[in-house]
Design an enzyme around this catalytic site. Structure first.
Site, PDB file in Angstrom:
ATOM      1  N   SER A 110      14.974 102.204 137.959  1.00 54.11           N
ATOM      2  CA  SER A 110      14.138 102.271 136.751  1.00 54.11           C
ATOM      3  C   SER A 110      14.781 103.184 135.709  1.00 54.11           C
ATOM      4  O   SER A 110      15.541 104.092 136.032  1.00 54.11           O
ATOM      5  CB  SER A 110      12.759 102.817 137.095  1.00 54.11           C
TER       6      SER A 110
HETATM    7  N1  SAH Z   1      12.515 103.703 142.681  1.00 51.48           N
HETATM    8  C1  SAH Z   1      13.666 102.872 142.803  1.00 51.48           C
HETATM    9  C2  SAH Z   1      13.485 101.584 142.058  1.00 51.48           C
HETATM   10  C3  SAH Z   1      13.868 100.434 142.919  1.00 51.48           C
HETATM   11  S1  SAH Z   1      13.449  98.842 142.308  1.00 51.48           S
HETATM   12  C4  SAH Z   1      14.915 103.609 142.414  1.00 51.48           C
HETATM   13  O1  SAH Z   1      14.847 104.771 141.992  1.00 51.48           O
HETATM   14  O2  SAH Z   1      15.993 103.044 142.569  1.00 51.48           O
HETATM   15  C5  SAH Z   1      12.056  98.444 143.308  1.00 51.48           C
HETATM   16  C6  SAH Z   1      12.306  98.295 144.744  1.00 51.48           C
HETATM   17  O3  SAH Z   1      11.076  97.854 145.326  1.00 51.48           O
HETATM   18  C7  SAH Z   1      13.345  97.257 145.152  1.00 51.48           C
HETATM   19  O4  SAH Z   1      14.345  97.867 145.886  1.00 51.48           O
HETATM   20  C8  SAH Z   1      12.559  96.247 145.991  1.00 51.48           C
HETATM   21  O5  SAH Z   1      13.284  95.719 147.090  1.00 51.48           O
HETATM   22  C9  SAH Z   1      11.406  97.100 146.477  1.00 51.48           C
HETATM   23  N2  SAH Z   1      10.234  96.361 146.934  1.00 51.48           N
HETATM   24  C10 SAH Z   1       9.648  95.238 146.432  1.00 51.48           C
HETATM   25  N3  SAH Z   1       8.586  94.880 147.178  1.00 51.48           N
HETATM   26  C11 SAH Z   1       8.486  95.800 148.185  1.00 51.48           C
HETATM   27  C12 SAH Z   1       7.602  95.974 149.296  1.00 51.48           C
HETATM   28  N4  SAH Z   1       6.601  95.134 149.550  1.00 51.48           N
HETATM   29  N5  SAH Z   1       7.818  97.018 150.116  1.00 51.48           N
HETATM   30  C13 SAH Z   1       8.818  97.894 149.908  1.00 51.48           C
HETATM   31  N6  SAH Z   1       9.700  97.774 148.890  1.00 51.48           N
HETATM   32  C14 SAH Z   1       9.533  96.755 148.020  1.00 51.48           C
END
Ligand code: SAH
Length: 266
Positions: A110
């Site tokens: 993000s």
């Molecule tokens: N906070 C993260 C942002 C990652 S993007 C950072 O700092 O990099 C969002 C993430 O949510 C992705 O990696 C995706 O695989 C994950 N995601 C989506 N649905 C999910 C679920 N049901 N359980 C766990 N992770 C999930």
């Protein structure tokens, strides 16, 4: 807090009366969540840190202030965690710009502005640190690291094994003993760590899963992107859910753009 324009939608923007968001996507298979493991006592990775990275982080913090982030604890955490270590080295030069960046497997880290905004909403002006926090969507681990400086304990769950492993690598050098990385389906939350003072999602679904509301402590706050539904295809808004002794209050804030929340593991 300022209320921003809303989408027409399934979002319940009500009324003051307690409302519970219902999950629209049912989780089909029971999915095992691996036991929480603490990042600890790993050897420090050799890693070339750009000589100007502290100055660039100061610039980023200035930008965050200009965007309206006021919380000193959040700004300090954003200054401390080296975002460039969490992205591919080819993208490191963009790490302190206010932009999301690819982290592999179709996912993105993000924008710093969004991480800071959500952290500030989670803290809600509290003088001390947060208690236990659940993050859904570890991704590369950046936001989890920021949160670990703001909370007593952080449980961060990721559904993609590749990113879960990468986050562990990215975080090793920080040795954050209060950060627990979990591999599993975050739509189910993580009941073993509940109740949580705060829950934050980095991926947006059509509604807030009931498990998250259930696992939130009374007095706790949840911040998550939620899609605005069929009328607003592809549009999401940031939603704040406050759980009180009287029920649940939802507030819809500005439009955001997050990767989708998906069920199951991969
Ligand atoms: N906070 C993260 C942002 C990652 S993007 C950072 O700092 O990099 C969002 C993430 O949510 C992705 O990696 C995706 O695989 C994950 N995601 C989506 N649905 C999910 C679920 N049901 N359980 C766990 N992770 C999930």
């Amino acid at each position: 807090m300022k209320q921003r324009p809303l989408f027409p939608a399934r979002l319940d923007l009500s009324s003051g009366r307690p409302t519970l968001a219902r999950p629209e996507t049912q989780v089909r298979a029971p999915v095992q969540v691996s036991r929480a493991r603490t990042i600890a006592s790993a050897p420090t990775l050799p890693h070339s840190v750009g000589p100007d990275s502290a100055a660039r982080r100061r610039g980023m913090v200035l930008m965050l202030r200009q965007q309206g982030v006021n919380d000193g604890q959040v700004l300090s955490a954003m200054h401390t965690i080296e975002r460039h270590r969490f992205v591919d080295s080819a993208l490191a030069s963009q790490a302190y710009e206010d932009t999301s960046l690819p982290i592999g497997l179709g996912q993105t880290i993000s924008k710093p502005g969004v991480v800071a905004r959500m952290a500030e909403l989670l803290r809600n002006g509290a003088p001390g640190q947060l208690g236990r926090v659940l993050e859904i969507g570890t991704g590369c681990g950046y936001q989890a690291a920021v949160l670990s400086l703001l909370a007593a304990e952080v449980y961060s769950i990721e559904r993609l094994r590749g990113l879960h492993d990468r986050a562990r690598e990215n975080l090793r050098h920080l040795r954050l003993r209060n950060l627990h990385l979990l591999f599993g389906d975050g739509m189910l939350g993580y009941a073993k760590g509940a109740p949580y003072a705060a829950i934050i999602a980095a991926a947006g679904g059509e509604a807030i899963p009931q498990a998250w509301i259930d696992q939130l402590a009374v007095g706790g706050r949840l911040v998550a992107p939620v899609s605005a539904g069929a009328g607003g295809i592809g549009m999401q808004a940031l939603m704040v859910v406050d759980k009180t002794a009287l029920g649940v209050r939802q507030t819809v804030l500005e439009a955001v753009h997050f990767v989708p929340l998906k069920s199951g593991i991969a």
